[in-house]
Design a protein around this motif. Sequence first.
Motif, mmCIF file in Angstrom:
data_model
loop_
_atom_site.group_PDB
_atom_site.id
_atom_site.type_symbol
_atom_site.label_atom_id
_atom_site.label_comp_id
_atom_site.label_asym_id
_atom_site.label_seq_id
_atom_site.Cartn_x
_atom_site.Cartn_y
_atom_site.Cartn_z
ATOM 1 N N ALA A 129 2.566 -0.646 -10.819
ATOM 2 C CA ALA A 129 1.261 -0.471 -10.180
ATOM 3 C C ALA A 129 1.387 0.746 -9.271
ATOM 4 O O ALA A 129 2.166 0.735 -8.310
ATOM 5 C CB ALA A 129 0.879 -1.705 -9.366
ATOM 6 N N PRO B 230 1.163 3.632 -6.495
ATOM 7 C CA PRO B 230 0.818 3.569 -5.070
ATOM 8 C C PRO B 230 -0.412 4.392 -4.700
ATOM 9 O O PRO B 230 -0.855 4.347 -3.555
ATOM 10 C CB PRO B 230 2.073 4.139 -4.401
ATOM 11 C CG PRO B 230 2.623 5.098 -5.400
ATOM 12 C CD PRO B 230 2.337 4.477 -6.751
ATOM 13 N N THR C 51 -0.560 6.470 0.482
ATOM 14 C CA THR C 51 -0.907 6.180 -0.914
ATOM 15 C C THR C 51 -0.958 7.465 -1.741
ATOM 16 O O THR C 51 -1.673 7.552 -2.738
ATOM 17 C CB THR C 51 -2.263 5.452 -0.999
ATOM 18 O OG1 THR C 51 -3.265 6.246 -0.356
ATOM 19 C CG2 THR C 51 -2.193 4.094 -0.314
ATOM 20 N N SER D 96 5.903 0.687 -3.697
ATOM 21 C CA SER D 96 6.040 0.335 -5.107
ATOM 22 C C SER D 96 5.323 -0.976 -5.396
ATOM 23 O O SER D 96 5.295 -1.887 -4.565
ATOM 24 C CB SER D 96 7.516 0.210 -5.509
ATOM 25 O OG SER D 96 8.145 -0.858 -4.809
ATOM 26 N N GLY D 97 4.726 -1.035 -6.571
ATOM 27 C CA GLY D 97 4.034 -2.244 -6.997
ATOM 28 C C GLY D 97 4.437 -2.611 -8.407
ATOM 29 O O GLY D 97 4.659 -1.736 -9.243
ATOM 30 N N GLU D 98 4.538 -3.912 -8.651
ATOM 31 C CA GLU D 98 4.926 -4.385 -9.976
ATOM 32 C C GLU D 98 3.996 -5.510 -10.405
ATOM 33 O O GLU D 98 3.792 -6.479 -9.674
ATOM 34 C CB GLU D 98 6.369 -4.884 -9.988
ATOM 35 C CG GLU D 98 6.842 -5.368 -11.356
ATOM 36 C CD GLU D 98 8.246 -5.934 -11.335
ATOM 37 O OE1 GLU D 98 9.127 -5.377 -12.026
ATOM 38 O OE2 GLU D 98 8.465 -6.947 -10.636
ATOM 39 N N VAL E 151 0.424 -8.860 -8.321
ATOM 40 C CA VAL E 151 1.082 -7.568 -8.082
ATOM 41 C C VAL E 151 1.940 -7.701 -6.830
ATOM 42 O O VAL E 151 1.432 -8.026 -5.751
ATOM 43 C CB VAL E 151 0.062 -6.429 -7.884
ATOM 44 C CG1 VAL E 151 0.796 -5.121 -7.574
ATOM 45 C CG2 VAL E 151 -0.801 -6.258 -9.123
ATOM 46 N N LYS E 152 3.231 -7.494 -6.978
ATOM 47 C CA LYS E 152 4.130 -7.530 -5.829
ATOM 48 C C LYS E 152 4.333 -6.114 -5.304
ATOM 49 O O LYS E 152 4.870 -5.252 -5.990
ATOM 50 C CB LYS E 152 5.480 -8.143 -6.190
ATOM 51 C CG LYS E 152 6.409 -8.256 -4.976
ATOM 52 C CD LYS E 152 7.730 -8.908 -5.314
ATOM 53 C CE LYS E 152 8.606 -9.013 -4.064
ATOM 54 N NZ LYS E 152 9.908 -9.648 -4.359
ATOM 55 N N TRP E 153 3.878 -5.909 -4.062
ATOM 56 C CA TRP E 153 4.041 -4.614 -3.405
ATOM 57 C C TRP E 153 5.279 -4.663 -2.516
ATOM 58 O O TRP E 153 5.495 -5.640 -1.788
ATOM 59 C CB TRP E 153 2.809 -4.287 -2.568
ATOM 60 C CG TRP E 153 1.560 -4.125 -3.378
ATOM 61 C CD1 TRP E 153 0.581 -5.058 -3.584
ATOM 62 C CD2 TRP E 153 1.166 -2.968 -4.104
ATOM 63 N NE1 TRP E 153 -0.403 -4.553 -4.399
ATOM 64 C CE2 TRP E 153 -0.077 -3.270 -4.733
ATOM 65 C CE3 TRP E 153 1.725 -1.700 -4.283
ATOM 66 C CZ2 TRP E 153 -0.743 -2.344 -5.521
ATOM 67 C CZ3 TRP E 153 1.052 -0.782 -5.075
ATOM 68 C CH2 TRP E 153 -0.161 -1.106 -5.685
ATOM 69 N N SER E 154 6.080 -3.624 -2.553
ATOM 70 C CA SER E 154 7.325 -3.564 -1.784
ATOM 71 C C SER E 154 7.420 -2.245 -1.025
ATOM 72 O O SER E 154 6.731 -1.279 -1.331
ATOM 73 C CB SER E 154 8.536 -3.709 -2.715
ATOM 74 O OG SER E 154 8.464 -4.907 -3.451
ATOM 75 N N THR F 117 6.673 -6.803 2.179
ATOM 76 C CA THR F 117 6.194 -7.094 0.825
ATOM 77 C C THR F 117 4.837 -7.789 0.919
ATOM 78 O O THR F 117 4.504 -8.388 1.948
ATOM 79 C CB THR F 117 7.168 -7.990 0.040
ATOM 80 O OG1 THR F 117 7.288 -9.255 0.696
ATOM 81 C CG2 THR F 117 8.534 -7.328 -0.072
#
Length: 374
Positions: free
Chosen positions: A118, A120, A151, A158-160, A177-180, A201
């Motif tokens: 995903a 940024p 952004t 980072s997003g997954e 979506v996990k944002w880190s 996160t």
Amino acid sequence: KKTYDRGLTYTPAPGTQPISIGFLAGDAASYTSSAAFDAATNANASTMAGGVYNKDKTVNYTLAISGADVGNYKIMDGTTVVGNGSVIQKANQGTIEKRKVDVAIDAVTRDYNGTTIAAPTLAAGKVHLYSAGTTTADAAAAADGITGLDTSASSTLSGEFQNTDGTANKNAGTHKVKWSNITANVQGGGSLRDNYIFNDTYLGDGTITKLNLGTMTLNLKPGTITKTYDGTADETAWRSLLNRIDVTTGLGTSVLSPDDYSITAASYDSKNISTGGAGFTKTVNYTIKLNDAQNYTATGFNAAGERTLSQANMGELKPLELQVQFNDISKSYDSTLTYTPPAGTKPVAVDFFTGDAVTLTSSADFDGATTANA
């Protein structure tokens, strides 16, 4: 102690006071007290040692005493008598803890591209700074100039895309979506950011839409291919020049994942040589077939799942040089120089490709400078 709020005021918890006095039960004696961090200190969060906040703030305490029995008491601060209305200053007595701010990111949508990433590069208004445990914008963070997250394309946010069990998912559909790496990308506020704790996160929502393959563009590596005429339009060497296939939709430009298609054919627009016999004037056609149709809206594909893409002025098809073969001729003496070839033979031969629309006629005679004798 209190949580950082940009100010020096202190509001005790309900039912508590910053000063305690042990009057005897039943006596007509009471007190009220208040406290504030001293103006000579600063409103920033306290320093920490070993994960524990230091008591590094000076606090001013105010005490008010009342009641008929108060005269029976001497209120002491160590060896100092404390009178009604006194202000008592205590160094290293207070702590300001860092303020917790919840960073939240709205749901994101992108086209399928074969990855779980995903990006940024979020649209404006997608990032929110909330007071901890709420969905209310944090006023202190806003006042300190903290604006959100980096952004930009160079962001390390980072997003997954994930399933609900936390495993990665690249396919079209609705996902988490996990944002880190949020903390490192908080923007604005300068040194005042040190007064805050941000969640590093965040688990948000996201959708991967099927990639509509309506507008597709060949992206070829630098170079061109030259071929000598061989009677066909086929050109297998062109496969090595295909860099990628770009797909443009309303959400932007994506790259067709190389794992999701195969090239079933590569050819010139016709088998014939370039205009004028030379030059890169030929159009090259690639026929591709989808291997993973579930993630695509296959606009423009045939029932077999294939579609042909073209690139003009990329190929050169040169004429084939053919050597003429002059066959030996012989005949029986007939007092003339004319020659009639045996049935089914020709005195001149050229090896045109089978199937080409080319005809050859030839004849031969003995030269007039020679004689007709045997």
